[in-house]
Design an enzyme around this catalytic site. Sequence first.
Site, mmCIF file in Angstrom:
data_model
loop_
_atom_site.group_PDB
_atom_site.id
_atom_site.type_symbol
_atom_site.label_atom_id
_atom_site.label_comp_id
_atom_site.label_asym_id
_atom_site.label_seq_id
_atom_site.Cartn_x
_atom_site.Cartn_y
_atom_site.Cartn_z
ATOM 1 N N HIS A 1 0.810 -1.229 0.000
ATOM 2 C CA HIS A 1 0.000 0.000 0.000
ATOM 3 C C HIS A 1 0.844 1.282 0.000
ATOM 4 O O HIS A 1 0.288 2.382 -0.020
ATOM 5 C CB HIS A 1 -0.945 0.017 1.202
ATOM 6 C CG HIS A 1 -1.997 -1.063 1.159
ATOM 7 N ND1 HIS A 1 -2.817 -1.244 0.062
ATOM 8 C CD2 HIS A 1 -2.351 -2.021 2.058
ATOM 9 C CE1 HIS A 1 -3.639 -2.263 0.302
ATOM 10 N NE2 HIS A 1 -3.372 -2.756 1.496
ATOM 11 N N ASP B 1 -3.135 -10.438 -2.793
ATOM 12 C CA ASP B 1 -3.696 -9.969 -1.523
ATOM 13 C C ASP B 1 -5.163 -9.574 -1.744
ATOM 14 O O ASP B 1 -5.543 -9.176 -2.838
ATOM 15 C CB ASP B 1 -2.883 -8.755 -1.043
ATOM 16 C CG ASP B 1 -3.264 -8.287 0.353
ATOM 17 O OD1 ASP B 1 -2.541 -8.648 1.299
ATOM 18 O OD2 ASP B 1 -4.268 -7.567 0.486
ATOM 19 N N HIS C 1 -6.630 -7.042 -0.914
ATOM 20 C CA HIS C 1 -6.792 -5.606 -1.158
ATOM 21 C C HIS C 1 -5.919 -5.150 -2.329
ATOM 22 O O HIS C 1 -4.848 -5.711 -2.557
ATOM 23 C CB HIS C 1 -6.428 -4.820 0.109
ATOM 24 C CG HIS C 1 -7.177 -5.303 1.317
ATOM 25 N ND1 HIS C 1 -6.630 -6.199 2.209
ATOM 26 C CD2 HIS C 1 -8.427 -5.051 1.755
ATOM 27 C CE1 HIS C 1 -7.513 -6.470 3.156
ATOM 28 N NE2 HIS C 1 -8.611 -5.793 2.904
ATOM 29 N N ASP D 1 -5.034 -12.876 2.854
ATOM 30 C CA ASP D 1 -6.248 -12.365 3.497
ATOM 31 C C ASP D 1 -7.484 -12.469 2.606
ATOM 32 O O ASP D 1 -8.566 -12.028 2.997
ATOM 33 C CB ASP D 1 -6.051 -10.922 3.994
ATOM 34 C CG ASP D 1 -5.427 -10.007 2.962
ATOM 35 O OD1 ASP D 1 -5.190 -10.454 1.821
ATOM 36 O OD2 ASP D 1 -5.171 -8.836 3.286
ATOM 37 N N TYR E 1 -4.293 -12.248 8.184
ATOM 38 C CA TYR E 1 -4.414 -11.841 9.586
ATOM 39 C C TYR E 1 -4.995 -12.901 10.501
ATOM 40 O O TYR E 1 -5.090 -12.677 11.704
ATOM 41 C CB TYR E 1 -5.220 -10.537 9.656
ATOM 42 C CG TYR E 1 -4.555 -9.491 8.795
ATOM 43 C CD1 TYR E 1 -3.432 -8.811 9.264
ATOM 44 C CD2 TYR E 1 -4.955 -9.271 7.485
ATOM 45 C CE1 TYR E 1 -2.761 -7.907 8.462
ATOM 46 C CE2 TYR E 1 -4.285 -8.365 6.667
ATOM 47 C CZ TYR E 1 -3.196 -7.691 7.166
ATOM 48 O OH TYR E 1 -2.519 -6.816 6.358
#
Length: 342
Positions: free
Chosen positions: A166, A202, A204, A285, A324
Amino acid sequence: MLSLPFVWSDDCLRHEPEAEIWVGTRTAATEVPARALAIRRALAAAGAQEVPAVAHDDSAVLAVHDPALVEFLRTAWAEWSAADLPSDRVVPYIFARAELTGGRAPATPTAVWARPGLFAYDTMTLIGPGTWQAARAAVDVALTAVDLVAGGARVAYACCRPPGHHVTRSVYGGSCYLNNTAVAATELLARVGGPVAVVDVDAHHGNGTQEIFLGRDDVLTASVHVDPGAGWFPHFLGFAAENDAANLNVPLAPSTGDEGWLDAVRTAAELAEPARALIVALGVDAAADDPESPLEVTTAGYREAGRILGELGLPTVVVQEGGYDLATIGPLVVETLAGLAR
Ligand SMILES: [Zn+2]
């Protein structure tokens, strides 16, 4: 048995954010040191060979990041803690948006408590005593994995923590500080020639990696992720409208599951076909048990994603991003690598 090297640094455990400030509320951190330890345990049990990270100088970091961001991250905790502020972590309260300064470069604030607003784009990504050491160690972990692949290993895994995808050239956020994936891709490009491809699975959008390589054709970027338009981080980016010949976003509806997710991974793998080498930005995730994601991918789905990416036959560096759920993060990484390396 998993026959591949994985790179490790104890320093990656030194970042303990404790909390995130989310919608104005202090909530418990999910990006915790136990994540890396769980992955390490699972890899060792599967027979992968641990390789200690080797220190690298800052040249690869500065090839990707604004020197001002790097200097801020290096000094932020010492300055903050010396200022005796009410928060036990570095957190922004004012943001230096370009619209605020009419396009002029913002002044460097004299107040220590205003300075994070030059570099942070959210309030979730706190800096504490060991944050810089861990973020910088994660870069060394990624660069050591690049060394292994440039030296002939077909696949090497970098147990990076904190994650990095990110972070843009000059601003950090999303529980990330330095973009390990982008640093690894830049170094791999220098070592094996281009193009190189980054496939980010991922849950995201890999917005930082996209921004860093925007407009370039020597690093191809693909990201498979939950649709930001359905209310997910990073909210402002990650849409198909950002696609061009060298950048591919495949946003997916919540609850997509294995079949649709794997179709998207296949589409992302196609973008990587012309590449000389591959970086897999491995967030786990997207898995069903993860508290951060609604994509509901199974462990078998992750193994199949590994197989799809492994079939490209490219020298491959796998860089850890999110994931996570402490009970399943290790097995998910092992299964993905087993699919990749078989
Ligand atoms: Zn994620």
